[in-house]
Motif scaffolding. Structure first.
Motif, PDB file in Angstrom:
ATOM      1  N   LEU A 237     -16.356  61.089 -26.777  1.00  0.00           N
ATOM      2  CA  LEU A 237     -16.090  60.725 -25.386  1.00  0.00           C
ATOM      3  C   LEU A 237     -14.630  60.339 -25.187  1.00  0.00           C
ATOM      4  N   ALA A 238     -14.074  59.603 -26.132  1.00  0.00           N
ATOM      5  CA  ALA A 238     -12.664  59.210 -26.022  1.00  0.00           C
ATOM      6  C   ALA A 238     -11.741  60.414 -26.134  1.00  0.00           C
ATOM      7  N   ALA A 239     -12.091  61.364 -26.994  1.00  0.00           N
ATOM      8  CA  ALA A 239     -11.289  62.576 -27.125  1.00  0.00           C
ATOM      9  C   ALA A 239     -11.394  63.443 -25.873  1.00  0.00           C
ATOM     10  N   VAL A 240     -12.604  63.580 -25.338  1.00  0.00           N
ATOM     11  CA  VAL A 240     -12.807  64.340 -24.107  1.00  0.00           C
ATOM     12  C   VAL A 240     -12.008  63.708 -22.969  1.00  0.00           C
ATOM     13  N   PRO A 285      -9.075  57.154 -19.022  1.00  0.00           N
ATOM     14  CA  PRO A 285      -8.052  58.034 -19.604  1.00  0.00           C
ATOM     15  C   PRO A 285      -6.660  57.420 -19.683  1.00  0.00           C
ATOM     16  N   ASP A 286      -6.387  56.368 -18.932  1.00  0.00           N
ATOM     17  CA  ASP A 286      -5.048  55.783 -18.929  1.00  0.00           C
ATOM     18  C   ASP A 286      -4.855  54.736 -20.020  1.00  0.00           C
ATOM     19  N   LEU A 287      -5.902  54.443 -20.783  1.00  0.00           N
ATOM     20  CA  LEU A 287      -5.790  53.478 -21.879  1.00  0.00           C
ATOM     21  C   LEU A 287      -5.469  54.178 -23.189  1.00  0.00           C
ATOM     22  N   ALA A 288      -4.873  53.432 -24.129  1.00  0.00           N
ATOM     23  CA  ALA A 288      -4.654  53.958 -25.474  1.00  0.00           C
ATOM     24  C   ALA A 288      -6.006  54.185 -26.152  1.00  0.00           C
ATOM     25  N   ARG A 292      -9.528  52.515 -25.198  1.00  0.00           N
ATOM     26  CA  ARG A 292     -10.429  53.412 -24.488  1.00  0.00           C
ATOM     27  C   ARG A 292     -11.786  53.486 -25.192  1.00  0.00           C
ATOM     28  N   ALA A 293     -11.765  53.649 -26.501  1.00  0.00           N
ATOM     29  CA  ALA A 293     -13.009  53.732 -27.263  1.00  0.00           C
ATOM     30  C   ALA A 293     -13.806  52.434 -27.138  1.00  0.00           C
ATOM     31  N   GLN A 294     -13.101  51.291 -27.153  1.00  0.00           N
ATOM     32  CA  GLN A 294     -13.788  50.006 -27.018  1.00  0.00           C
ATOM     33  C   GLN A 294     -14.462  49.893 -25.658  1.00  0.00           C
ATOM     34  N   ARG A 295     -13.762  50.258 -24.582  1.00  0.00           N
ATOM     35  CA  ARG A 295     -14.339  50.170 -23.248  1.00  0.00           C
ATOM     36  C   ARG A 295     -15.534  51.118 -23.095  1.00  0.00           C
ATOM     37  N   ILE A 296     -15.414  52.327 -23.647  1.00  0.00           N
ATOM     38  CA  ILE A 296     -16.527  53.280 -23.590  1.00  0.00           C
ATOM     39  C   ILE A 296     -17.731  52.736 -24.346  1.00  0.00           C
TER      40      ILE A 296
END
Length: 421
Positions: A237-240, A285-288, A292-296
């Motif tokens: 998801l983070a990569a997408v 998408p605007d997070l590092a 981003r992975a943590q929020r997801i």
């Protein structure tokens, strides 16, 4: 075999497939050793004959009642060998894409096996036999379909039957009351901060366009241990997020509120062939990457917590008691041409672990597995994430209207995935 009626959710899935095709295509690649295709197919057919859940089709029983699961013998028409003139991996994927236009009629058969011998250039192998199991969605969700396919290819153990639906339409008033009371509790718990709120709807992006133009599928393969993120699903998801936001920005969209629609298994024992719900997850998408992975990951856990609230089980129980003619009428009101101003997500990411590398076809071991979630009127881009053993394949299924050049997008996605390698 005892004839049992379809659960309400399975009947809805069956009836909806007339408007939005929903067959699943489970792809498996098997390494060298499966030269005798005829014998390999007969072994698979024998495995199917030994599994009652693979010997089912749907019988309509009239407007006033739910359809029923009835026995159907395993026939030669359920096995097709495709001799491609161009035996490359790309050509094979194109042939699989074309299968989408040949949906099964579950009144005749609920699954079919497609065999593509001697395919060259498969990731991780020089030459292999590709076998695609086409399964009507009414017969099973992603997890159950993987179990059925696994049985075909030699996995030990039985595929348990789904229990017959409990109760009847006479239970609806009480279940509806229970659901209303449970919903009031859900609202109170939400206000008290005891349960997460519902995921917000998202603005439409180009990826939500009606599918038009050419359709393609592509794959990106990686090793489970080298994929970034706390889990495979979160990492993909983070990569997408990064790849799709970059592609959409280049096409003039604003992806700052980018989100994905993610199928999630329901809590509790399976009560239907389809035992899942779709949830919306922000992709930030605007997070590092790490943030981003943590929020997801946090959002996925919030969706699980909300889905496990008693109100959701009460709602499912009430839906299960809806009379057949009422549900038929409701499905008939669906208009695939209707466009909504918002959506649950801007793409689909469906993630299923298909188990260990213990599958075989004609004596050849499995090397990889993939799947291609279908497109719909409001979703022209979907992703499949499928693992077998330590091998993960990310599949992209897209219409030209969604992201323009699919190869440009896949290059972005592969770049994001390879950052962890």
């Amino acid at each position: 075999m005892t004839v049992r009626r379809l659960a309400a959710i399975d009947a809805q899935t069956y009836w909806m497939s007339a408007a939005v095709p929903s067959d699943q295509f489970l792809l498996y690649a098997f390494g060298p050793g499966s030269a005798d295709i005829g014998h390999a197919v007969e072994v698979v057919a024998d495995r199917a004959r030994g599994c009652a859940e693979l010997g089912l089709c749907i019988a309509e029983t009239g407007f006033w009642t739910y359809p029923a699961w009835v026995p159907r013998g395993i026939g030669e028409d359920q096995f097709v060998v495709h001799e491609l003139a161009d035996r490359t991996w790309a050509s094979c994927l194109a042939a699989v894409t074309n299968l989408v236009d040949r949906q099964l009629d579950p009144r005749e058969m609920t699954w079919r096996v497609h065999v593509f011998p001697d395919i060259d250039g498969i990731p991780g192998a020089r030459s292999a036999t590709v076998v695609v199991v086409q399964i009507c969605h009414a017969l099973g969700d992603g997890v159950r379909s993987a179990a059925l396919a696994g049985h075909l290819f030699g996995r030990a153990g039985e595929v348990d039957a789904v229990p017959a639906p409990r109760g009847s339409a006479t239970a609806l008033p009480q279940r509806a009351l229970d659901s209303a009371l449970a919903h009031r509790r859900l609202v109170r718990d939400g206000r008290a901060g005891l349960v997460p709120g519902q995921a917000p709807s998202r603005p439409l992006l180009r990826s939500n366009a009606r599918p038009s133009g050419s359709r393609h599928v592509r794959t990106v393969m990686c090793d489970r241990g080298r994929l970034r993120g706390p889990t495979v699903t979160v990492g993909v998801l983070a990569a997408v997020s990064a790849a799709l936001s970059g592609q959409l920005r280049a096409l003039g969209d604003d992806p700052s509120q980018l989100a994905a629609e993610v199928p999630m298994a329901k809590s509790g024992p399976r009560a239907a062939h389809n035992h899942f719900g779709n949830v919306g997850v922000g992709l930030y998408p605007d997070l590092a990457f790490d943030q981003r992975a943590q929020r997801i990951s946090v959002e996925l856990e919030q969706r699980r917590r909300r889905a496990s609230h008693p109100a959701m089980r009460a709602e499912s129980a009430a839906f299960a008691a809806v009379p057949a003619p009422v549900l038929r009428w409701g499905v008939a009101q669906f208009d695939p041409d209707t466009r909504w101003p918002t959506a649950t997500g801007n793409t689909v990411v469906s993630s299923v672990n298909r188990g260990a590398k213990d599958l075989h076809f004609g004596g050849a071991p499995v090397t990889l597995t993939a799947g291609f979630p279908g497109l719909s009127p409001m979703m022209a881009l979907t992703h499949g994430v499928h693992g077998i053993g330590e091998t993960i394949v990310i599949s992209v299924h897209a219409a030209e209207s969604a992201i323009g050049d699919i190869d440009s997008y896949v290059q972005r996605l592969e770049h994001e995935v390879r950052k962890g390698n």
